[in-house]
Write a protein that holds these residues in place. Structure first.
Motif, PDB file in Angstrom:
ATOM      1  N   PHE B 256     -49.223   9.910  -9.967  1.00  0.00           N
ATOM      2  CA  PHE B 256     -48.261  10.966 -10.706  1.00  0.00           C
ATOM      3  C   PHE B 256     -47.320  11.399  -9.864  1.00  0.00           C
ATOM      4  CE2 PHE B 256     -50.996  12.464 -14.530  1.00  0.00           C
ATOM      5  CZ  PHE B 256     -51.023  11.038 -14.981  1.00  0.00           C
ATOM      6  N   TYR B 289     -56.077  12.905 -16.276  1.00  0.00           N
ATOM      7  CA  TYR B 289     -54.840  13.543 -15.500  1.00  0.00           C
ATOM      8  C   TYR B 289     -55.004  14.662 -14.569  1.00  0.00           C
ATOM      9  CZ  TYR B 289     -52.104  11.096 -19.331  1.00  0.00           C
ATOM     10  OH  TYR B 289     -51.340  10.335 -20.003  1.00  0.00           O
ATOM     11  N   ALA B 374     -47.127  12.492 -16.651  1.00  0.00           N
ATOM     12  CA  ALA B 374     -46.232  13.103 -15.825  1.00  0.00           C
ATOM     13  C   ALA B 374     -45.114  12.125 -15.750  1.00  0.00           C
ATOM     14  CB  ALA B 374     -47.021  12.915 -14.360  1.00  0.00           C
TER      15      ALA B 374
END
Lengths: 358, 385, 141
Positions: B256, B289, B374
């Motif tokens: 990310f 995430y 992201a």
């Protein structure tokens, strides 16, 4: 016109034409005839074939034509921009108005300098396109023309046709005989107004004349076209290693072959109906692809299509020495047949849009 | 340099507000924030929102909300960055104050998902993806979460149910947040039992999207009302970073990158290292995430973010508490408002009014919202002034 | 109706036509005219082989509008042999389990009907299927 036989009935190009590349397509799903019988006759009574092919929910005549044509081009090994016609014969074009052929041509990279058109003549639309392509190439108007016969056939639930109405077909890139895997020596067409089977505009399923589809329609036209072709070319059944006739079920092509003097062995390779069903515009020509997958240089093939309404096109084809090296360049017809997922009637109903959703 | 401070906060509960319209939701949060700020009058309004044009048939939210909130005449417009819209709106407000052009800014995040029902809602949410090359294939953000989760497990050999700690922690914290959508703790055993939504992503791995609005008033420290009765909170760092829009364009989808860059920049600006952060409000739209964000921010090595959850380090008493008021998972995910909820909740922590969820003596907060996987990352560092 | 935007993308959609960078030879899909590797202009068309392998995948049953007819369906990130990754549905999976690393090949299929009914334009585009025909052919030989 009577059934007068003479050589001038033959359609023969002024420059020799052949099949430069060929390709088949059969979708992967199979609905056994016994499963249809289970739903509609309680499993009693005979079934006309073993099973039929069913297109996936994301497939139609366009997508199937694209794959068959990609196979044909893979075997031909030519630049798609040299193709001057993309003709798709089908009775299940996804659009009533808007060509299947432009989508196929775009996907293959043939556009923009090409003829593109959709052909319709019940089950012989594909061979109509082939004869036209022979004309285009044989007259030296074009070097290459692509002719496709493909269908996702519709049968009314519960109707006799539901057992066989299937999906599949083939594509042929026609070009100069000297580049060909098989030369098409000549062709002959036999057509009358015989309303044995039809589908009116806006109707989802076709109507048919039941037993009328047999003698006056299928048998009359195929045997007339075939016999006239044999007479006109001075050949007999013995001159051909293989024969393939339009195959709406197992019985009809076997019987007409016998009437014309062809043996079981001669038609066995191209007789696929029992394991894939009747692919309509694809039926005769997919049989031809299965033959080309195994035939040897010098072998002669007789192919006769049939389209309701009604007519037949007969073709005499001779295999060249180029075939063995080209046929492995794309998946063979029997490979598509071996790729198989059996489905039940409920899945079939959903995949073929037979459930009322709105 | 001028210190930008948060003078007031307000929020609505997150959930299905069938009886409230977009403008009413926004107004409720604004009203609460203005009351909290002790009468400061905003000159600019920045609205964080993603879906109003699609789901409410309404663009032009700046004037809609300013007018409805009795602020007719002020500067007002929308800032959009999908799930990072709220954080991006805060950033716009921060820059306005920092520039010296504006004295008092109102930032509101508002999302109204329940004006429509059915698959059109999923279609609208999927507009955060590349429409031509992702959404056209029937992709949704949920499928992105699921594919990253599968790859995460594959690449790092992570044990089954290793991400359970994320939703379990979020739900434990949400239980005592009166504004949370789900106020019930869940047991890890339940995580292992619930149905798949998008294999391997189960029902507890995905945060529920719902209606909500949250607002903050920003001003300069010297303009705070003398009778202001709560601890002033300073925005010490602010950063927005972007990555590729599509997952498929990334050399390493499990990195990310934008999350990493914006944390780095925000911390650098604040002059704080990540180990000085008392908690981290991150984007746990999907449990994976949260793991990937912890790794990107530097709290864990690549492939080991899940261990922080497994070891309880993300709990209120852990080394790096996350989702302290329930996170997206339990508080709910009002997409374009989420970034503002995170700010409001972080301010509650820093003011010491987070109730049962209070992190003792919290001084420094790291907050980050994400647009897509992201694709956009907005990070802020808040500190007690 | 969204006819123009689908029409505009037909080359990419039907046949996976991307670009190749004339400066560093990077293969680019989707086309973006600027090479992501070296930053130079890259507008030379390049047709991908269509072969690749599954990087990750999932199966979706709660489909967005326009995709319910094919739900549940499997979507994947497919790493193409030439380098780039694409997002696409997997089709014709059959009985085999999809796995990370599974070799797949491109096919052109219906993605949806524009307007979600039998009246709208058909949107065709790439999907991927397992390299099963090749395995079957090898088994037959």
């Amino acid at each position: 016109m009577t059934d007068k036989v003479s050589e001038n009935l033959l359609l023969k190009p002024s420059r020799p034409v052949g099949i430069v590349g060929y390709g088949a397509y059969v979708p992967r799903y199979r609905l056994p005839a016994k499963e249809i019988s289970r739903i509609w006759t309680g499993g009693t009574g005979g079934v006309p074939i073993q099973e039929k092919s069913v297109p996936g929910p994301d497939e139609d005549t366009t997508t199937m034509s694209i794959e068959a044509a990609r196979n044909a081009l893979a075997r031909a090994g030519i630049d798609p921009e040299e193709i001057r016609a993309v003709w798709v014969g089908s009775e299940s074009h996804p659009y009533a108005v808007k060509p299947t052929s432009t989508i196929v041509a775009e996907a293959l990279g043939v556009v923009p300098f090409t003829q593109a058109g959709d052909w319709e003549f019940a089950c012989k639309a594909g061979t109509e396109a082939m004869v036209a392509a022979m004309g285009l190439v044989g007259s030296d108007m074009a070097k290459y023309a692509l002719a496709i016969g493909m269908d996702t056939a519709q049968g009314r639930p519960g109707d006799a046709l539901e057992y066989t109405a299937s999906a599949g077909g083939a594509a042929f890139l026609l070009g100069p005989a000297e580049e060909s895997v098989a030369v098409i020596e000549s062709t002959l067409s036999y057509v009358t107004d015989t309303p044995d089977f039809w589908r009116r505009e806006y109707q989802k399923y076709p109507e048919h004349g039941q037993r009328f589809t047999g003698e006056p329609a299928y048998f009359k036209h195929i045997s007339s076209a075939a016999q006239s072709y044999l007479d006109a070319t001075g050949t007999t059944a013995e001159d051909y290693q293989y024969a393939v006739f339009h195959q709406p079920n197992s019985k009809f092509p076997s019987r007409v072959a016998g009437q014309l003097g062809f043996s079981k062995e001669q038609i066995a390779t191209g007789l696929l109906v029992s394991v894939i069903g009747n692919t309509y515009s694809g039926a005769a020509i997919i049989g031809l692809t299965a033959i080309l997958d195994v035939a040897e240089p010098g072998d002669r093939i007789l192919m006769v299509s049939f389209g309701s309404g009604a007519g037949s096109d007969a073709f005499g084809i001779r295999v060249t020495e180029r075939l063995p090296e080209r046929r492995d360049l794309a998946p063979k017809t029997q490979t598509y047949i071996a790729r198989r997922t059996e489905i039940d009637y409920a899945t079939y109903s959903r995949m073929r849009g037979k459930l009322v959703l709105k | 340099m001028t210190d930008v401070v948060i003078a007031g906060i307000g929020q609505t509960t997150v959930g299905e507000h069938w009886h409230l319209s977009l403008r009413e939701l926004a107004y409720h949060a604004i009203e609460a924030a203005r009351l909290d700020a002790g009468g400061l009058l905003p000159q600019s309004l920045f609205v964080g929102n993603m879906l109003a044009p699609n789901l409410s048939g309404q663009a032009h939210l700046g004037v809609l909300i300013a007018d409805f909130a009795g602020l007719r005449g002020i500067e007002a417009y929308t800032v959009e960055a999908a799930g990072a819209s709220g954080g991006a709106a805060l950033r716009a407000g921060y820059l306005a104050i920092k520039s010296g052009f504006v004295d008092v800014v109102l930032v509101v995040g508002v999302e109204k998902l329940t004006d429509k029902v059915g698959p059109e809602v999923d279609t609208a949410i999927a507009t955060s993806l590349d429409s031509d090359y992702e959404a056209v294939q029937g992709m949704t953000p949920l499928t992105q979460g699921a594919m990253l989760m599968r790859r995460y497990f594959h690449e790092y050999g992570v044990p089954q149910h290793a991400l359970a700690g994320f939703p379990v922690t979020a739900h434990a914290n949400g239980a005592s947040n009166p504004n949370a959508m789900f106020r019930k703790a869940i047991k890890p055993e339940l995580y292992a039992r619930v149905g798949m939504v998008c294999d391997p992503l189960n029902m507890f791995d995905a945060a529920p999207e719902a209606d909500g609005a949250a607002a903050v008033l920003l001003t300069r420290a010297d303009l705070l009302p003398p009778d202001a009765n709560h601890t002033p909170i300073r925005i010490a760092g602010s950063s927005v970073a972007t990555d590729t829009l599509s997952l498929h364009d990334r050399p390493d989808p499990l990195d990310f990158r934008a999350a990493r860059l914006s944390v780095g920049q925000a911390c650098l600006q604040a002059g704080l290292a990540i180990d000085q952060m008392d908690f981290f409000e991150l984007c746990d739209a999907y449990s994976v995430y949260a793991a990937l964000t912890l790794e990107a921010a530097g709290f864990a090595e690549r492939g080991l973010g899940w261990v922080l959850a497994e070891e309880g380090q993300i709990g209120l008493k852990g080394s790096i508490p996350i989702s302290t008021m329930g996170g997206l998972k339990a508080r709910g995910n009002p997409i374009g408002a989420t970034g503002l909820y995170q700010v409001v909740e972080a301010v509650q922590q820093l003011r010491g009014v987070a109730g049962n969820n209070q992190i003792p003596e919290a001084k420094n907060a790291l907050i980050q919202c994400l647009g897509g996987p992201a694709s956009t990352a907005v990070t802020h560092v808040l500190t007690v002034l | 109706m969204e006819i123009p935007r689908h029409w505009r993308l037909k080359k990419q959609r039907y046949a996976l036509v991307g670009e190749v960078c004339p400066h560093c030879d990077a293969k680019i899909f989707p086309p973006r005219d600027v090479c992501p590797e070296c930053g130079d202009e890259a507008k030379t068309l390049f047709e991908f082989s269509g072969r690749g392998e599954v990087y990750s995948y999932t199966t979706l049953s709660n489909a967005p509008a326009g995709y319910q007819a094919s739900a549940p369906y499997t979507v994947a990130l497919v790493k193409l042999d030439e380098g780039p990754m694409v997002t696409a549905q997997l089709t014709d999976i059959g009985e085999q389990d999809v796995e990370i690393g599974m070799p797949v090949e491109m096919v052109t299929r219906k993605l949806r009907s524009e307007g979600d009914d039998d009246r709208g334009m058909l949107v065709y585009g790439y999907k991927f299927r397992p390299m099963e025909l090749q395995q079957l052919a090898a088994a037959a030989d």
